[in-house]
Design a protein around this motif. Structure first.
Motif, PDB file in Angstrom:
ATOM      1  N   SER A  22       0.839  -1.205   0.000  1.00 38.34           N
ATOM      2  CA  SER A  22       0.000   0.000   0.000  1.00 38.34           C
ATOM      3  C   SER A  22       0.875   1.257   0.000  1.00 38.34           C
ATOM      4  CB  SER A  22      -0.908  -0.016   1.220  1.00 38.34           C
ATOM      5  OG  SER A  22      -1.638   1.170   1.313  1.00 38.34           O
ATOM      6  N   LEU A  23       1.921   1.249   0.801  1.00 36.61           N
ATOM      7  CA  LEU A  23       2.809   2.407   0.874  1.00 36.61           C
ATOM      8  C   LEU A  23       3.546   2.623  -0.447  1.00 36.61           C
ATOM      9  CD1 LEU A  23       4.059   4.702   2.458  1.00 36.61           C
ATOM     10  CD2 LEU A  23       5.754   3.092   3.346  1.00 36.61           C
ATOM     11  N   GLN A  24       4.029   1.552  -1.068  1.00 35.00           N
ATOM     12  CA  GLN A  24       4.730   1.684  -2.344  1.00 35.00           C
ATOM     13  C   GLN A  24       3.808   2.249  -3.420  1.00 35.00           C
ATOM     14  OE1 GLN A  24       5.943  -2.409  -2.607  1.00 35.00           O
ATOM     15  NE2 GLN A  24       8.106  -1.875  -2.263  1.00 35.00           N
ATOM     16  N   LEU A  25       2.576   1.790  -3.438  1.00 33.98           N
ATOM     17  CA  LEU A  25       1.615   2.288  -4.416  1.00 33.98           C
ATOM     18  C   LEU A  25       1.317   3.762  -4.193  1.00 33.98           C
ATOM     19  CD1 LEU A  25      -0.088   1.461  -6.806  1.00 33.98           C
ATOM     20  CD2 LEU A  25      -1.895   0.792  -5.221  1.00 33.98           C
ATOM     21  N   ARG A  26       1.209   4.175  -2.947  1.00 32.80           N
ATOM     22  CA  ARG A  26       0.971   5.590  -2.627  1.00 32.80           C
ATOM     23  C   ARG A  26       2.173   6.449  -3.033  1.00 32.80           C
ATOM     24  NH1 ARG A  26      -3.388   6.090   1.256  1.00 32.80           N
ATOM     25  NH2 ARG A  26      -4.119   4.004   1.755  1.00 32.80           N
ATOM     26  N   ILE A  27       3.366   5.952  -2.807  1.00 32.82           N
ATOM     27  CA  ILE A  27       4.565   6.704  -3.177  1.00 32.82           C
ATOM     28  C   ILE A  27       4.661   6.850  -4.686  1.00 32.82           C
ATOM     29  CG2 ILE A  27       7.089   6.624  -3.215  1.00 32.82           C
ATOM     30  CD1 ILE A  27       6.922   5.435  -0.366  1.00 32.82           C
ATOM     31  N   LEU A  28       4.386   5.777  -5.427  1.00 29.58           N
ATOM     32  CA  LEU A  28       4.400   5.859  -6.892  1.00 29.58           C
ATOM     33  C   LEU A  28       3.339   6.820  -7.410  1.00 29.58           C
ATOM     34  CD1 LEU A  28       5.011   2.148  -7.942  1.00 29.58           C
ATOM     35  CD2 LEU A  28       6.538   4.090  -8.276  1.00 29.58           C
ATOM     36  N   SER A  29       2.160   6.769  -6.819  1.00 25.74           N
ATOM     37  CA  SER A  29       1.096   7.692  -7.220  1.00 25.74           C
ATOM     38  C   SER A  29       1.521   9.141  -6.972  1.00 25.74           C
ATOM     39  CB  SER A  29      -0.191   7.399  -6.450  1.00 25.74           C
ATOM     40  OG  SER A  29      -0.671   6.126  -6.749  1.00 25.74           O
ATOM     41  N   ALA A  30       2.108   9.388  -5.823  1.00 26.31           N
ATOM     42  CA  ALA A  30       2.554  10.743  -5.498  1.00 26.31           C
ATOM     43  C   ALA A  30       3.672  11.192  -6.429  1.00 26.31           C
ATOM     44  CB  ALA A  30       3.023  10.807  -4.049  1.00 26.31           C
ATOM     45  N   ALA A  31       4.557  10.276  -6.788  1.00 20.42           N
ATOM     46  CA  ALA A  31       5.664  10.629  -7.688  1.00 20.42           C
ATOM     47  C   ALA A  31       5.145  11.056  -9.061  1.00 20.42           C
ATOM     48  CB  ALA A  31       6.619   9.447  -7.831  1.00 20.42           C
ATOM     49  N   VAL A  32       4.023  10.520  -9.470  1.00 23.02           N
ATOM     50  CA  VAL A  32       3.442  10.895 -10.765  1.00 23.02           C
ATOM     51  C   VAL A  32       2.582  12.147 -10.633  1.00 23.02           C
ATOM     52  CG1 VAL A  32       1.818  10.153 -12.553  1.00 23.02           C
ATOM     53  CG2 VAL A  32       3.495   8.536 -11.649  1.00 23.02           C
ATOM     54  N   MET A  33       1.734  12.193  -9.612  1.00 25.69           N
ATOM     55  CA  MET A  33       0.760  13.279  -9.508  1.00 25.69           C
ATOM     56  C   MET A  33       1.318  14.569  -8.901  1.00 25.69           C
ATOM     57  SD  MET A  33      -2.760  11.283  -8.553  1.00 25.69           S
ATOM     58  CE  MET A  33      -2.123  10.426  -7.121  1.00 25.69           C
ATOM     59  N   LEU A  34       2.286  14.453  -8.017  1.00 23.22           N
ATOM     60  CA  LEU A  34       2.827  15.642  -7.347  1.00 23.22           C
ATOM     61  C   LEU A  34       3.430  16.654  -8.318  1.00 23.22           C
ATOM     62  CD1 LEU A  34       3.296  16.833  -4.450  1.00 23.22           C
ATOM     63  CD2 LEU A  34       5.588  15.884  -4.635  1.00 23.22           C
ATOM     64  N   PRO A  35       4.301  16.239  -9.235  1.00 22.32           N
ATOM     65  CA  PRO A  35       4.864  17.239 -10.161  1.00 22.32           C
ATOM     66  C   PRO A  35       3.796  17.911 -11.038  1.00 22.32           C
ATOM     67  CG  PRO A  35       6.129  15.207 -10.261  1.00 22.32           C
ATOM     68  CD  PRO A  35       4.920  14.929  -9.434  1.00 22.32           C
ATOM     69  N   VAL A  36       2.782  17.167 -11.423  1.00 21.88           N
ATOM     70  CA  VAL A  36       1.706  17.741 -12.234  1.00 21.88           C
ATOM     71  C   VAL A  36       0.949  18.790 -11.431  1.00 21.88           C
ATOM     72  CG1 VAL A  36      -0.464  17.228 -13.429  1.00 21.88           C
ATOM     73  CG2 VAL A  36       1.473  15.660 -13.639  1.00 21.88           C
ATOM     74  N   ALA A  37       0.584  18.462 -10.197  1.00 23.04           N
ATOM     75  CA  ALA A  37      -0.154  19.403  -9.351  1.00 23.04           C
ATOM     76  C   ALA A  37       0.678  20.644  -9.031  1.00 23.04           C
ATOM     77  CB  ALA A  37      -0.590  18.711  -8.060  1.00 23.04           C
ATOM     78  N   VAL A  38       1.939  20.440  -8.716  1.00 25.22           N
ATOM     79  CA  VAL A  38       2.807  21.573  -8.377  1.00 25.22           C
ATOM     80  C   VAL A  38       3.012  22.480  -9.587  1.00 25.22           C
ATOM     81  CG1 VAL A  38       5.171  22.203  -7.729  1.00 25.22           C
ATOM     82  CG2 VAL A  38       3.941  20.454  -6.432  1.00 25.22           C
ATOM     83  N   ALA A  39       3.259  21.899 -10.751  1.00 24.15           N
ATOM     84  CA  ALA A  39       3.458  22.704 -11.961  1.00 24.15           C
ATOM     85  C   ALA A  39       2.193  23.489 -12.307  1.00 24.15           C
ATOM     86  CB  ALA A  39       3.876  21.824 -13.134  1.00 24.15           C
ATOM     87  N   ALA A  40       1.050  22.838 -12.237  1.00 16.32           N
ATOM     88  CA  ALA A  40      -0.206  23.523 -12.557  1.00 16.32           C
ATOM     89  C   ALA A  40      -0.475  24.649 -11.565  1.00 16.32           C
ATOM     90  CB  ALA A  40      -1.362  22.524 -12.572  1.00 16.32           C
ATOM     91  N   ALA A  41      -0.227  24.398 -10.276  1.00 11.62           N
ATOM     92  CA  ALA A  41      -0.439  25.441  -9.269  1.00 11.62           C
ATOM     93  C   ALA A  41       0.564  26.578  -9.437  1.00 11.62           C
ATOM     94  CB  ALA A  41      -0.338  24.843  -7.870  1.00 11.62           C
ATOM     95  N   TRP A  42       1.795  26.262  -9.806  1.00  8.72           N
ATOM     96  CA  TRP A  42       2.819  27.283  -9.983  1.00  8.72           C
ATOM     97  C   TRP A  42       2.473  28.224 -11.138  1.00  8.72           C
ATOM     98  CZ3 TRP A  42       6.818  28.965  -7.220  1.00  8.72           C
ATOM     99  CH2 TRP A  42       7.722  29.838  -7.846  1.00  8.72           C
ATOM    100  N   TYR A  43       2.123  27.640 -12.286  1.00 10.10           N
ATOM    101  CA  TYR A  43       1.852  28.460 -13.466  1.00 10.10           C
ATOM    102  C   TYR A  43       0.439  29.019 -13.480  1.00 10.10           C
ATOM    103  CZ  TYR A  43       6.308  26.855 -15.163  1.00 10.10           C
ATOM    104  OH  TYR A  43       7.648  26.606 -15.284  1.00 10.10           O
ATOM    105  N   GLY A  44      -0.493  28.357 -12.799  1.00 13.35           N
ATOM    106  CA  GLY A  44      -1.862  28.855 -12.739  1.00 13.35           C
ATOM    107  C   GLY A  44      -2.524  28.855 -14.100  1.00 13.35           C
ATOM    108  N   GLY A  45      -3.425  29.792 -14.290  1.00 11.96           N
ATOM    109  CA  GLY A  45      -4.093  29.941 -15.576  1.00 11.96           C
ATOM    110  C   GLY A  45      -4.915  28.735 -15.971  1.00 11.96           C
ATOM    111  N   ILE A  46      -4.976  28.509 -17.266  1.00  7.89           N
ATOM    112  CA  ILE A  46      -5.833  27.458 -17.814  1.00  7.89           C
ATOM    113  C   ILE A  46      -5.379  26.057 -17.384  1.00  7.89           C
ATOM    114  CG2 ILE A  46      -4.627  27.234 -20.021  1.00  7.89           C
ATOM    115  CD1 ILE A  46      -8.430  27.232 -19.601  1.00  7.89           C
TER     116      ILE A  46
END
Length: 128
Positions: free
Chosen positions: A8-32
């Protein structure tokens, strides 16, 4: 590695490794990009809201997926999503507010996960 062999922990870490950069980039640049990500997350939440009563409860058929349930789901999902988009668009501090919210949620979720694993005890809803 097959998903059945991941903990369960490994799956959560892999999910975060994929989703975290996307969320951070979108929040950083904002807009559309940010708006689209929030809308996609809202659609996913509404999908889960629609599916939840049939999976997790043994309530009468009239209660599950009824009009009141859907109305509550719309309010529960749309208001926070709209608020997040509105906060991100706040001049000068919007980015900081959104990152503060993200960090607060990530920290509490991580803490709750590890506290639950450490303390243990019965699950609140074992069927989920």
């Amino acid at each position: 590695m097959a998903s059945s062999t991941l903990s369960s922990l490994q799956l959560r870490i892999l999910s975060a490794a994929v989703m975290l950069p996307v969320a951070v980039a979108a929040a950083w640049y904002g807009g559309i990009a940010f708006n689209i990500l929030v809308v996609l997350a809202g659609v996913a939440m509404l999908w889960e809201w629609w599916r939840f009563p049939r999976q997790a409860t043994a309530e009468p058929a009239g209660w599950t997926r009824g009009p009141l349930w859907m109305l509550l789901g719309l309010v529960y999902v749309i208001l926070p999503c709209a608020a997040l988009i509105w906060l991100r668009q706040t001049p000068e501090i919007g980015r900081h507010i959104v990152f503060w919210l993200f960090c607060a949620v990530w920290a509490t979720d991580t803490g709750a996960y590890f506290a639950g694993r450490t303390i243990g005890g019965p699950k609140l809803i074992p069927r989920i």
